[in-house]
Scaffold this active site. Structure first.
Site, PDB file in Angstrom:
ATOM      1  N   GLU A  32       0.851  -1.205   0.000  1.00 32.85           N
ATOM      2  CA  GLU A  32       0.000   0.000   0.000  1.00 32.85           C
ATOM      3  C   GLU A  32       0.884   1.251   0.000  1.00 32.85           C
ATOM      4  O   GLU A  32       1.767   1.384   0.841  1.00 32.85           O
ATOM      5  CB  GLU A  32      -0.924  -0.024   1.224  1.00 32.85           C
ATOM      6  CG  GLU A  32      -1.652   1.276   1.531  1.00 32.85           C
ATOM      7  CD  GLU A  32      -2.500   1.830   0.382  1.00 32.85           C
ATOM      8  OE1 GLU A  32      -3.258   1.066  -0.225  1.00 32.85           O
ATOM      9  OE2 GLU A  32      -2.368   3.039   0.082  1.00 32.85           O
ATOM     10  N   ARG A 106     -16.980   3.949   5.640  1.00 28.69           N
ATOM     11  CA  ARG A 106     -15.882   3.291   4.911  1.00 28.69           C
ATOM     12  C   ARG A 106     -14.740   2.893   5.848  1.00 28.69           C
ATOM     13  O   ARG A 106     -14.161   1.821   5.703  1.00 28.69           O
ATOM     14  CB  ARG A 106     -15.319   4.237   3.847  1.00 28.69           C
ATOM     15  CG  ARG A 106     -16.161   4.332   2.617  1.00 28.69           C
ATOM     16  CD  ARG A 106     -15.637   5.435   1.719  1.00 28.69           C
ATOM     17  NE  ARG A 106     -16.489   5.581   0.565  1.00 28.69           N
ATOM     18  CZ  ARG A 106     -16.242   5.062  -0.633  1.00 28.69           C
ATOM     19  NH1 ARG A 106     -15.137   4.386  -0.844  1.00 28.69           N
ATOM     20  NH2 ARG A 106     -17.073   5.235  -1.625  1.00 28.69           N
ATOM     21  N   TYR A 210     -28.039   8.786   3.682  1.00 24.25           N
ATOM     22  CA  TYR A 210     -28.343   7.597   4.477  1.00 24.25           C
ATOM     23  C   TYR A 210     -27.569   7.656   5.784  1.00 24.25           C
ATOM     24  O   TYR A 210     -26.595   8.389   5.922  1.00 24.25           O
ATOM     25  CB  TYR A 210     -28.046   6.313   3.690  1.00 24.25           C
ATOM     26  CG  TYR A 210     -26.673   6.198   3.064  1.00 24.25           C
ATOM     27  CD1 TYR A 210     -25.563   5.773   3.785  1.00 24.25           C
ATOM     28  CD2 TYR A 210     -26.487   6.510   1.713  1.00 24.25           C
ATOM     29  CE1 TYR A 210     -24.321   5.645   3.195  1.00 24.25           C
ATOM     30  CE2 TYR A 210     -25.237   6.386   1.107  1.00 24.25           C
ATOM     31  CZ  TYR A 210     -24.161   5.958   1.862  1.00 24.25           C
ATOM     32  OH  TYR A 210     -22.925   5.840   1.279  1.00 24.25           O
ATOM     33  N   ASP A 288     -11.482  -0.941  -9.059  1.00 22.69           N
ATOM     34  CA  ASP A 288     -11.435   0.277  -9.885  1.00 22.69           C
ATOM     35  C   ASP A 288     -10.275   0.266 -10.874  1.00 22.69           C
ATOM     36  O   ASP A 288     -10.327   0.934 -11.904  1.00 22.69           O
ATOM     37  CB  ASP A 288     -11.311   1.521  -8.993  1.00 22.69           C
ATOM     38  CG  ASP A 288     -12.663   2.004  -8.488  1.00 22.69           C
ATOM     39  OD1 ASP A 288     -13.661   1.279  -8.687  1.00 22.69           O
ATOM     40  OD2 ASP A 288     -12.724   3.099  -7.883  1.00 22.69           O
TER      41      ASP A 288
END
Ligand SMILES: Cc1cc2nc3c(=O)[nH]c(=O)nc-3n(C[C@H](O)[C@H](O)[C@H](O)COP(=O)(O)OP(=O)(O)OC[C@H]3O[C@@H](n4cnc5c(N)ncnc54)[C@H](O)[C@@H]3O)c2cc1C
Length: 412
Positions: A32, A106, A210, A288
């Protein structure tokens, strides 16, 4: 087969793939670029097709503990705030699609996935710069030297360095949409809202809201069409005035949300046409990096999560030395579905952002008729996506064409 896999990118896609591969017996290292792993302070919708993967990984209870399961999704008029349709979600989705529909922060989902991996599996502060296959090895070049494995996966997002290295640089397409995102403390609102999900459909934009974290936070994504391209980053700040200027004349609820927002960010929405290929040699793409899409069906992360389990199944079903064939099989299984969702998300902008009042009236009359016939049980736009269960997809090894198996056995 089992072996060692390298994954570029510890996003929701990369982490899910790591968990799926480890479950299939692979040794996995995730590289990462960011100095610490984490996600942005925004919400995400996780639909039943993705929940089935999390269930297979033993994470459904954990998801339920951090998520909100809405009872309904309301479609509303942008100006009056009047309800146009209502789609029931819980408890019906579990029975109809085999799993529930959840809203989650998230960062909480990211932590749920990361905590299920051994700590030494993720290397932060390592940027992948290029990828290649060398004989029976996949090589990822990084800013701290090359890393080698049996296969490598580019899960490094829309601007994937792995994708550019395999297939050449090519910028994603700016779709003409900007998303402002922010969270709001519901106690600061003048409006009393149901604990449901809502979508205000307007000319040249829409606003989705939401709840997150047991109802303590409201997540808002306000999409606005514009001609000007903005840098794509989750952390580009936007002022309250800038957001308000993009939604003039919208319902008092939208003005209330903007006024109550504390920190706002903007993100330009880009996508790509479906790629011709995702895999080259012992390297493939996922999430993605392979199929960036507009968020109008809320499926980008869900597709990345599905990719992870199908990829692991294909590799597990392959024989020794069949890594390249397994990656091609993964790509062949996944591409038709992700391409359909990519193009479906693009097409959805048209019905959500109608500029002509007549076109909106016609659409809304359709909703009214649907309400009458379906008695307030309007179908959710993504229903064709949710019933799919990717958990066993790719598990069975491909059957050889008739005769070929016999010939191969005879030759051996
Ligand atoms: C406004 C908005 C709302 C959305 N809502 C939803 C929703 O409700 N539901 C849904 O399913 N999807 C939604 N999406 C889509 C979803 O956010 C993405 O599809 C998903 O995050 C993609 O995950 P990923 O792991 O493929 O990529 P990313 O999340 O982009 O992760 C890529 C990771 O790779 C790292 N990285 C990048 N380059 C390198 C490198 N060179 N070397 C090493 N590491 C690198 C990055 O730091 C990052 O950690 C939404 C998107 C937007 C913009």
């Amino acid at each position: 087969m089992t072996g060692r896999a390298l994954i570029a990118g510890a996003g929701l896609g990369g982490l899910t793939a790591a968990l799926c591969l480890r479950r299939a017996g692979w040794d996995v290292e995730v590289l990462e670029r960011a100095p610490a792993i984490g996600e942005v302070g925004a919400g995400i919708q996780i639909s039943p097709n993705a929940v089935k993967v999390l269930r297979a990984l033993g994470l459904e209870e954990g998801l339920r503990a951090i998520a909100v399961e809405p009872a309904h999704f309301h479609g509303m008029d942008w100006k009056s705030g009047r309800r146009l349709y209502r789609t029931p979600i819980a408890p019906g989705f579990e029975e109809r699609f085999g799993a529930g529909y959840f809203h989650v922060h998230r960062a909480d989902l990211h932590a749920l996935l990361a905590d299920a991996l051994p700590h030494n599996c993720i290397r932060t502060g390592v940027a992948v710069t290029a990828a290649r296959t060398e004989g029976a090895e996949a090589v990822l070049e990084t800013d701290s030297g090359p890393r080698r494995a049996d296969v490598a996966i580019g899960a490094d997002g829309i601007h994937s360095a792995v994708r550019a290295s395999l297939f050449g640089p090519e910028n994603p397409r700016f779709t003409g949409n900007i998303a402002f995102r922010f969270t709001v403390d519901p106690a600061r609102l003048q409006h009393a809202l149901p604990r449901d999900a809502m979508n205000l459909l307007g000319p040249a934009g829409h606003v989705v809201l939401y709840y997150l974290r047991g109802g303590a936070l409201l997540n808002v994504v306000a999409v606005h069409e514009t001609r000007s391209w903005e840098e794509e980053s989750w952390s580009t700040p936007a002022s309250r005035e800038e957001v308000a200027a993009a939604f003039p004349g919208w319902a008092p609820l939208v003005q209330d949300l903007i006024a109550a927002s504390e920190e706002r960010f903007k993100w330009s929405l880009n996508d790509r046409d479906p790629l011709e290929r995702w895999s080259a040699g012992r390297i493939t793409l996922l999430g993605d990096a392979a199929h960036p899409m507009l968020p109008f069906l809320a499926q980008g992360a869900a597709m990345a999560i599905e990719d992870g389990i199908v990829l692991a199944n294909c590799l597990a079903a392959a024989g020794r030395d069949e890594a390249e064939a397994a990656l091609s099989r993964y790509e062949a299984l996944r591409k038709p579905r992700t391409s359909r969702v990519q193009l479906g998300a693009r097409a959805r902008a048209a019905s959500m952002h109608l500029r002509s009042p007549w076109a909106r009236l016609r659409r809304n009359l359709g909703y009214a008729w649907g309400n009458l016939v379906a008695r307030g049980r309007t179908k959710h736009a993504g229903e064709w996506i949710y019933a799919h269960d990717p958990v066993a997809e790719g598990k069975a090894p491909p059957t050889p064409p008739p005769g070929e198996g016999e010939a191969a056995r005879g030759a051996a």
